[in-house]
Design a protein around this motif. Structure first.
Motif, short mmCIF file in Angstrom:
data_model
loop_
_atom_site.label_atom_id
_atom_site.label_comp_id
_atom_site.label_asym_id
_atom_site.label_seq_id
_atom_site.Cartn_x
_atom_site.Cartn_y
_atom_site.Cartn_z
N LEU A 183 30.92 33.91 -13.66
CA LEU A 183 31.26 32.37 -13.33
C LEU A 183 31.39 31.90 -14.82
O LEU A 183 32.28 30.90 -14.80
N ASP A 184 30.50 32.03 -15.67
CA ASP A 184 30.69 31.47 -17.16
C ASP A 184 32.22 31.74 -17.80
O ASP A 184 32.79 31.07 -18.34
N GLU A 235 39.08 21.87 -18.18
CA GLU A 235 37.79 22.07 -17.78
C GLU A 235 37.80 22.12 -16.36
O GLU A 235 37.01 22.71 -15.39
N GLN A 236 38.64 21.18 -15.59
CA GLN A 236 38.69 20.99 -14.09
C GLN A 236 39.21 22.35 -13.55
O GLN A 236 38.80 22.89 -12.49
N ARG A 264 34.82 30.02 -15.94
CA ARG A 264 34.88 28.61 -16.40
C ARG A 264 35.41 28.34 -17.64
O ARG A 264 35.95 27.48 -17.95
N GLY A 275 39.08 25.43 -15.04
CA GLY A 275 37.87 26.38 -15.01
C GLY A 275 36.81 26.19 -13.83
O GLY A 275 36.33 27.29 -13.10
N GLU A 276 36.60 24.86 -13.52
CA GLU A 276 35.79 24.87 -12.19
C GLU A 276 36.60 25.34 -10.96
O GLU A 276 35.92 25.96 -10.05
N VAL A 310 35.99 28.67 -10.87
CA VAL A 310 34.64 29.17 -10.33
C VAL A 310 34.65 29.18 -8.90
O VAL A 310 33.97 30.03 -8.09
#
Length: 191
Positions: free
Chosen positions: A78-79, A56-57, A82, A59-60, A63
């Protein structure tokens, strides 16, 4: 699994799910990577493992890389960025560690890191682990490289996504060697 079977039948597994490879399977994959061709024994590679919340990090970070670009990204872009690291339970970032060397050019070192990535793929396939090698814009982005802690002499060769294939792997299409192999001689070039 026989080595030739892995070489002749390995295919990418683009849809992956839990569980990811075990610690023992990972160890074998990395041992295989360390046997990649390596002119000068420079070992011009390193690997980052990304799993659990670190996906998840990442993915950010993807972004952030899009937002730092010249164009304003759409919400869909962006989605997608992520969600990219969530495609598999484990990602391995293969990094070429390019060193100044009087005899081994940078390109050879990057190719060696690519061979290490391929060895990981083969070792994964041989153990029944699904794997797909991806690159794309996020493999060549300076924001991502900085966020992953790459030094100026390092570059991402690719992201290996690993896990359990969601469906049975396809059978690779047969290819004819004669379509890709020719014999060369200086005489044939002069004609």
């Amino acid at each position: 699994m026989d080595a030739l079977d892995a070489l002749l039948n390995r295919v990418s597994a683009p849809r992956l799910t839990e569980p990811g490879p075990t610690a023992e399977q990972r160890e074998l994959m990395f041992k295989a990577a360390l046997r990649a061709p390596d002119h000068g024994q420079l070992r011009p590679w390193r690997f980052l493992t990304i799993e659990d919340q670190a996906r998840e990090q990442l993915g950010e970070l993807f972004v952030q890389a899009l937002l730092a670009g010249a164009e304003v990204p759409t919400q869909a872009a962006l989605d997608k960025a992520r969600a990219m690291p969530l495609r598999a339970p484990l990602m391995i970032v293969v990094i070429a560690v390019v060193q100044d060397h009087y005899k081994v050019p940078a390109q050879e070192q990057v190719l060696a890191a690519g061979c290490a990535a391929h060895a990981i793929e083969l070792a994964a396939y041989a153990q029944g682990v699904g794997v797909v090698w991806r690159t794309g814009d996020m493999a060549y982005n300076s924001t991502v490289a900085a966020g992953l802690g790459l030094a100026s002499h390092e570059q991402i060769v690719g992201y290996l996504y690993l896990g359990t294939p969601e469906r049975e792997l396809r059978t690779p299409a047969p290819l004819e060697c004669a379509d890709f192999v020719t014999s060369w001689s200086a005489k044939s070039q002069a004609e």
